[in-house]
Design an enzyme around this catalytic site. Structure first.
Site, PDB file in Angstrom:
ATOM      1  N   ASP A 254      -9.052  10.195 -11.668  1.00 38.64           N
ATOM      2  CA  ASP A 254      -8.494  10.924 -10.532  1.00 38.64           C
ATOM      3  C   ASP A 254      -8.401  10.016  -9.301  1.00 38.64           C
ATOM      4  OD1 ASP A 254      -7.844  12.622  -8.476  1.00 38.64           O
ATOM      5  OD2 ASP A 254      -9.483  14.028  -8.808  1.00 38.64           O
TER       6      ASP A 254
ATOM      7  N   ASP B  70      -2.134  11.523  -5.988  1.00 41.78           N
ATOM      8  CA  ASP B  70      -3.257  12.207  -6.640  1.00 41.78           C
ATOM      9  C   ASP B  70      -3.019  12.418  -8.126  1.00 41.78           C
ATOM     10  OD1 ASP B  70      -5.531  13.682  -7.125  1.00 41.78           O
ATOM     11  OD2 ASP B  70      -4.715  15.549  -6.330  1.00 41.78           O
TER      12      ASP B  70
END
Ligand SMILES: *[C@@H]1O[C@H](CO)[C@@H](O)[C@H](O)[C@H]1NC(C)=O
Ligand SMILES: *[C@@H]1O[C@H](CO)[C@@H](O)[C@H](O)[C@H]1NC(C)=O
Ligand SMILES: *[C@@H]1O[C@H](CO)[C@@H](O)[C@H](O)[C@H]1NC(C)=O
Ligand SMILES: *[C@@H]1O[C@H](CO)[C@@H](O)[C@H](O)[C@H]1NC(C)=O
Ligand SMILES: *[C@@H]1O[C@H](CO)[C@@H](O)[C@H](O)[C@H]1NC(C)=O
Ligand SMILES: *[C@@H]1O[C@H](CO)[C@@H](O)[C@H](O)[C@H]1NC(C)=O
Ligand SMILES: *[C@@H]1O[C@H](CO)[C@@H](O)[C@H](O)[C@H]1NC(C)=O
Length: 443
Positions: free
Chosen positions: A332, A142
């Site tokens: 992201d 992430d």
């Protein structure tokens, strides 16, 4: 919120002593198995979009508090995107052996390793295997957060029951620390205390990493395949010890990798492709042409460097520019779709034939057979999102929900949250030392 990710290590930077890196290490192969079924509860496209919106808003609300404390939201485009397209310079000289790593899964030295990553349903998220102490975990990759956490043995939450849990008594390298931590994600939250242990990714071992041991996890993690999350943004986003070094920072400080990582993400519908995450370099077998870099914008939402936020020059639909300006994109890997301010989403969809806006649910509906191609321009280069990835899920035999959701996740009318809808179509490079994000055409 779901995450997916993959590391590649790579050395483009010359002032690192590559001799200090492990040599001739072999990286065990992790075979990717594609999951084709969708959670039964996830069959409603609208519900999924609602969940994803809520997820993104929650995820980034972690940092609203930090931000209000600093009262210093800088949304200007200071991060001038440099056209530093010559970045392959370093790659070829410093890590000539890189391209072998992905195909043979050998680590060839210079602190670079490529690990294969797994793709969850519908490219929602990608994760890879890591070993904490001597215990295996599936970790989401992430770039939109910085905490590294795994379920702790004493966690009684439902979400901990069907996942691997960490037992510190079985690890000879564990060191207690015991500071409380917590984090909110899109679809959930996790909390616990901190501990210290070694984390192994491929053949590379990060010593004495501060990790979160979760003894409370919300039910949102129940159906996810990953056990924990590996945050890859900058240290200041780490809610553990209020800015503890991320695993990347620790690996760099210990000179285990060159200060860069990169990804090739796969598509669930391309069965012979494998996603990979390279630590310390780039995998030259996974992209064509040059990597073009964009400087990270400092002070976006939080002081200093936190997110992988870069300047977005413009967007195009079928090559027609929409003439956006002053936009910021947060890159992201842990977000599935693109979530962008409503005005911008309207501008894009208005150029797509037969679009409809569903005002009840706040999603755009587009024909499933649309041929529209949206492209994002970074650093003067256009990167295409193929029509196939512009459609997320069908709601009827002819109508599909768009992968671009209208929501200003950051509460800023110029800030876009750019997730896998875009990222899986490029080769992406996260250059920690020079604080820039590079893209190249993914093979
Ligand atoms: C799935 O939906 C059913 C029926 O609505 C519900 O009982 C169940 O708890 C849901 N499962 C998950 C994991 O959300
Ligand atoms: C933004 O640019 C202005 C003018 O170039 C400069 O004074 C300021 O320090 C910059 N801010 C950041 C955060 O880089
Ligand atoms: C790439 O290498 C060439 C020749 O060594 C050099 O002239 C050029 O400045 C380098 N570019 C970058 C961005 O380092
Ligand atoms: C790794 O490389 C060595 C030498 O290049 C080769 O003999 C070996 O088969 C490779 N391992 C794998 C798993 O491909
Ligand atoms: C779980 O164990 C840790 C020590 O590893 C402890 O600090 C924490 O309070 C425990 N949590 C619960 C809910 O028992
Ligand atoms: C776990 O976290 C939830 C949400 O923050 C909270 O409501 C609940 O009380 C916590 N449970 C325990 C055992 O701490
Ligand atoms: C980057 O390169 C493109 C194409 O070469 C050019 O049009 C653009 O002006 C350049 N951008 C910057 C910031 O130099």
């Amino acid at each position: 919120m779901k995450f997916g990710f993959l590391f590649i290590i790579f050395s483009i930077v010359t002032n690192h002593n590559i001799c200090a890196y492990p040599n001739n290490k072999r990286l065990p192969t992790i075979n990717l198995v594609k999951r084709v079924s969708v959670d039964t509860n996830d069959t409603n496209a609208i519900t999924i979009c609602e969940r994803m919106k809520k997820a993104a808003i929650n995820k980034y609300s972690n940092y609203r508090d930090l931000n209000s404390a600093s009262s210093n939201i800088i949304t200007s485009n200071n991060g001038t995107s440099s056209n530093a397209t010559a970045s392959n310079n370093g790659t070829s000289s410093n890590i000539a052996t890189v391209s072998n790593t992905a195909t043979s899964n050998n680590i060839s030295g210079n602190g670079q390793c490529t690990t294969l990553i797994k793709n969850m349903a519908l490219d929602e998220a990608y994760y890879g295997k890591m070993i904490v102490g001597n215990q295996k975990f599936n970790m989401f990759l992430d770039t939109g957060s910085s905490n590294f956490w795994i379920p702790n043995k004493n966690c009684t939450s439902a979400s901990c029951q069907n996942h691997n849990k960490y037992d510190s008594s079985k690890s000879s390298t564990f060191k207690p620390e015991g500071n409380p931590w917590s984090i909110l994600y899109g679809t959930g939250s996790a909390s616990g205390v901190t501990g210290i242990d070694n984390v192994q990714i491929g053949q590379i071992t990060c010593k004495n990493q501060i990790i979160g041991l979760a003894d409370n996890e919300s039910d949102d993690f129940l159906t996810l395949e990953n056990d924990g999350i590996c945050g890859l943004a900058f240290d200041s986003l780490n809610t553990i010890n209020n800015g503890a070094p991320t695993i990347i920072s620790t690996l760099i400080a210990q000179k285990k990798i060159n200060p860069i990582f990169s990804f090739h993400f796969n598509h669930y519908y391309v069965y012979d492709d494998q996603g990979s995450f390279t630590l310390g370099g780039v995998d030259e077998s996974k992209f064509n042409g040059e990597i073009t870099y964009n400087n990270v914008i400092p002070n976006f939402l939080i002081p200093d460097y936190g997110f992988w936020a870069i300047k977005l020059d413009d967007a195009k639909v079928n090559s027609s520019p929409l003439s956006f300006s002053g936009k910021i994109a947060v890159i992201d890997t842990g977000t599935t779709l693109m979530l962008i301010p409503p005005k911008d989403a309207a501008a894009i969809h208005s150029q797509i034939s037969n679009f409809e806006y569903d005002s009840q649910y706040g999603v755009y509906i587009i024909p499933c057979d649309t041929t529209a191609v949206v492209s994002l321009e970074f650093g003067g280069v256009d990167y295409k999102i193929p029509s196939r990835d512009l459609i997320f899920l069908p709601i009827s035999s002819t109508q599909c929900v768009s992968s671009i959701l209208p929501v200003a996740v950051f509460g800023d009318p110029d800030a876009w949250l750019v997730g896998q809808t875009f990222i899986k179509n490029v080769f992406s490079v996260f250059d920690v030392e020079n604080r820039r994000v590079g893209f190249a055409n993914s093979k």
